[in-house]
Write a protein that holds these residues in place. Structure first.
Motif, mmCIF file in Angstrom:
data_model
loop_
_atom_site.group_PDB
_atom_site.id
_atom_site.type_symbol
_atom_site.label_atom_id
_atom_site.label_comp_id
_atom_site.label_asym_id
_atom_site.label_seq_id
_atom_site.Cartn_x
_atom_site.Cartn_y
_atom_site.Cartn_z
ATOM 1 N N SER A 14 0.809 -1.216 0.000
ATOM 2 C CA SER A 14 0.000 0.000 0.000
ATOM 3 C C SER A 14 0.843 1.267 0.000
ATOM 4 C CB SER A 14 -0.908 0.020 1.226
ATOM 5 O OG SER A 14 -0.114 0.064 2.400
ATOM 6 N N LEU A 15 2.101 1.145 0.387
ATOM 7 C CA LEU A 15 2.967 2.315 0.512
ATOM 8 C C LEU A 15 4.359 1.939 0.031
ATOM 9 C CD1 LEU A 15 3.281 4.719 3.470
ATOM 10 C CD2 LEU A 15 5.277 3.433 2.778
ATOM 11 N N VAL A 16 4.961 2.844 -0.720
ATOM 12 C CA VAL A 16 6.337 2.620 -1.159
ATOM 13 C C VAL A 16 7.083 3.950 -1.132
ATOM 14 C CG1 VAL A 16 5.787 2.787 -3.639
ATOM 15 C CG2 VAL A 16 7.832 1.549 -2.905
ATOM 16 N N ARG A 62 -1.508 4.276 -1.659
ATOM 17 C CA ARG A 62 -2.822 4.089 -2.282
ATOM 18 C C ARG A 62 -3.861 4.989 -1.615
ATOM 19 N NH1 ARG A 62 -2.171 -0.160 -5.628
ATOM 20 N NH2 ARG A 62 -0.569 -1.676 -5.059
ATOM 21 N N LYS A 63 -4.657 5.663 -2.441
ATOM 22 C CA LYS A 63 -5.630 6.633 -1.950
ATOM 23 C C LYS A 63 -6.691 5.990 -1.067
ATOM 24 C CE LYS A 63 -8.900 10.208 -3.374
ATOM 25 N NZ LYS A 63 -9.888 9.821 -2.401
ATOM 26 N N PHE A 64 -7.154 4.781 -1.405
ATOM 27 C CA PHE A 64 -8.213 4.168 -0.607
ATOM 28 C C PHE A 64 -7.783 3.990 0.842
ATOM 29 C CE2 PHE A 64 -5.985 0.183 -1.384
ATOM 30 C CZ PHE A 64 -6.225 -0.546 -0.226
ATOM 31 N N LEU A 65 -6.495 3.725 1.051
ATOM 32 C CA LEU A 65 -6.020 3.537 2.417
ATOM 33 C C LEU A 65 -5.971 4.871 3.167
ATOM 34 C CD1 LEU A 65 -5.488 0.985 3.889
ATOM 35 C CD2 LEU A 65 -3.085 1.191 3.372
ATOM 36 N N LEU A 66 -5.638 5.930 2.463
ATOM 37 C CA LEU A 66 -5.698 7.256 3.076
ATOM 38 C C LEU A 66 -7.142 7.590 3.448
ATOM 39 C CD1 LEU A 66 -4.432 9.948 3.939
ATOM 40 C CD2 LEU A 66 -4.806 10.741 1.584
ATOM 41 N N LEU A 70 -8.442 8.436 7.190
ATOM 42 C CA LEU A 70 -9.135 9.679 7.545
ATOM 43 C C LEU A 70 -10.464 9.393 8.236
ATOM 44 C CD1 LEU A 70 -8.288 11.851 4.439
ATOM 45 C CD2 LEU A 70 -7.325 12.028 6.755
ATOM 46 N N LYS A 71 -11.170 8.359 7.801
ATOM 47 C CA LYS A 71 -12.406 7.956 8.493
ATOM 48 C C LYS A 71 -12.075 7.519 9.920
ATOM 49 C CE LYS A 71 -14.711 6.300 4.377
ATOM 50 N NZ LYS A 71 -15.051 5.107 3.617
ATOM 51 N N PHE A 72 -11.057 6.688 10.060
ATOM 52 C CA PHE A 72 -10.612 6.227 11.370
ATOM 53 C C PHE A 72 -10.222 7.411 12.251
ATOM 54 C CE2 PHE A 72 -6.767 5.280 13.865
ATOM 55 C CZ PHE A 72 -7.256 4.344 14.752
ATOM 56 N N LEU A 84 0.583 13.051 12.414
ATOM 57 C CA LEU A 84 1.844 13.189 11.695
ATOM 58 C C LEU A 84 1.907 12.157 10.592
ATOM 59 C CD1 LEU A 84 4.176 13.385 14.815
ATOM 60 C CD2 LEU A 84 3.605 15.274 13.310
ATOM 61 N N ASP A 85 2.786 12.367 9.643
ATOM 62 C CA ASP A 85 2.963 11.386 8.575
ATOM 63 C C ASP A 85 3.280 10.004 9.131
ATOM 64 O OD1 ASP A 85 5.500 12.083 9.480
ATOM 65 O OD2 ASP A 85 6.147 12.876 7.557
ATOM 66 N N TYR A 86 4.038 9.965 10.215
ATOM 67 C CA TYR A 86 4.399 8.679 10.815
ATOM 68 C C TYR A 86 3.168 7.886 11.242
ATOM 69 C CZ TYR A 86 6.507 5.417 14.162
ATOM 70 O OH TYR A 86 6.881 4.306 14.856
ATOM 71 N N THR A 87 2.124 8.565 11.701
ATOM 72 C CA THR A 87 0.913 7.846 12.085
ATOM 73 C C THR A 87 0.251 7.215 10.867
ATOM 74 O OG1 THR A 87 -0.388 9.892 12.034
ATOM 75 C CG2 THR A 87 0.496 9.213 14.153
ATOM 76 N N LEU A 88 0.399 7.839 9.715
ATOM 77 C CA LEU A 88 -0.081 7.207 8.480
ATOM 78 C C LEU A 88 0.679 5.916 8.211
ATOM 79 C CD1 LEU A 88 -0.362 10.268 6.073
ATOM 80 C CD2 LEU A 88 -2.254 8.891 6.917
ATOM 81 N N TRP A 89 1.984 5.975 8.362
ATOM 82 C CA TRP A 89 2.808 4.792 8.065
ATOM 83 C C TRP A 89 2.451 3.657 9.032
ATOM 84 C CZ3 TRP A 89 2.831 8.005 4.704
ATOM 85 C CH2 TRP A 89 3.718 9.041 4.477
ATOM 86 N N ILE A 90 2.204 3.989 10.298
ATOM 87 C CA ILE A 90 1.786 2.967 11.259
ATOM 88 C C ILE A 90 0.491 2.320 10.787
ATOM 89 C CG2 ILE A 90 0.902 2.551 13.599
ATOM 90 C CD1 ILE A 90 2.846 4.736 14.573
#
Length: 159
Positions: A14-16, A62-66, A70-72, A84-90
Motif C-alpha cells: 500500500s505504501l512505497v 494508495r488513496k483508498f487507504l488514506l 481519515l475515516k478512522f 503526523l505522517d508517521y501515524t499514516l505509516w503505522i
C-alpha cells in the motif's frame, strides 16, 4: 514512475518510499543512505512501530487507504486533533505491506531550523513528546496489536 509501477505490480503493498541522501547544511556534506542488495526492502508493522524508516518526500501510497485512515482518524479526533505522517505509516503498515525501493530520489536537508532537529532542547523534547503521544494513541486504537509488539516498539521509542 518506478513507485507507481511497483504498486501496480504488487497489489499487496500500500505504501512505497525510496532512499534519500541527507545534506548537512552546517558542513555542506552529504550522508549517503545505506543501500540494500534487493530491488526493495519490505518493512513490517513491528519495524515501522519501532522506527520510522520513511522520508515523507519519497512516499507514494494508495488513496483508498488514506481515505480509510481519515475515516478512522475522524472517528477518534475527540482524543487527538492532528496527526503526523508517521501515524499514516503505522496505520498503512497495519493494514498492508510497505516497502522502500533501492533508488535515491531526493535530498533531505538537515538543518537546525527543521522542527524535528531544533537545537533548543525544550523544542526537541516537545516534538518528541508529541510524536510519542501520537504513536501511543494510534497503537492503542488499532485492534489486535499484541502487547509484545507494543512493548518492543515502546522500548525502541523510549530508547
Amino acid at each position: 514512475q518506478k513507485q507507481i509501477d511497483f504498486l501496480d505490480k504488487n497489489k499487496d503493498f500500500s505504501l512505497v518510499g525510496t532512499l534519500c541522501k541527507y545534506l548537512d547544511v552546517a558542513t555542506n556534506k552529504f550522508k549517503e543512505p545505506t543501500v540494500f542488495n534487493e530491488k526493495y526492502r519490505e518493512y513490517t508493522f513491528q519495524e515501522i512501530l519501532s522506527k520510522n524508516p520513511f522520508t515523507t518526500s519519497t512516499v507514494v501510497y494508495r488513496k483508498f487507504l488514506l481515505d480509510n485512515f481519515l475515516k478512522f482518524h475522524n472517528q477518534n479526533k475527540k482524543d487527538l486533533n492532528s496527526f503526523l505522517d508517521y501515524t499514516l505509516w503505522i496505520y498503512f503498515s497495519y493494514k498492508s505491506k510497505c516497502a522502500i525501493l533501492n533508488n535515491i530520489t531526493t535530498v533531505y536537508r538537515l538543518s537546525p531550523t527543521n522542527f524535528s532537529q531544533n537545537p533548543a532542547l525544550i523544542k526537541r523534547w516537545e516534538f518528541q513528546l508529541y510524536f510519542y503521544n501520537q504513536f501511543k494513541f494510534y497503537i492503542a486504537e488499532l485492534p489486535n496489536v499484541s502487547q509484545v509488539t507494543i512493548n518492543k516498539a515502546t522500548y525502541c521509542k523510549a530508547k
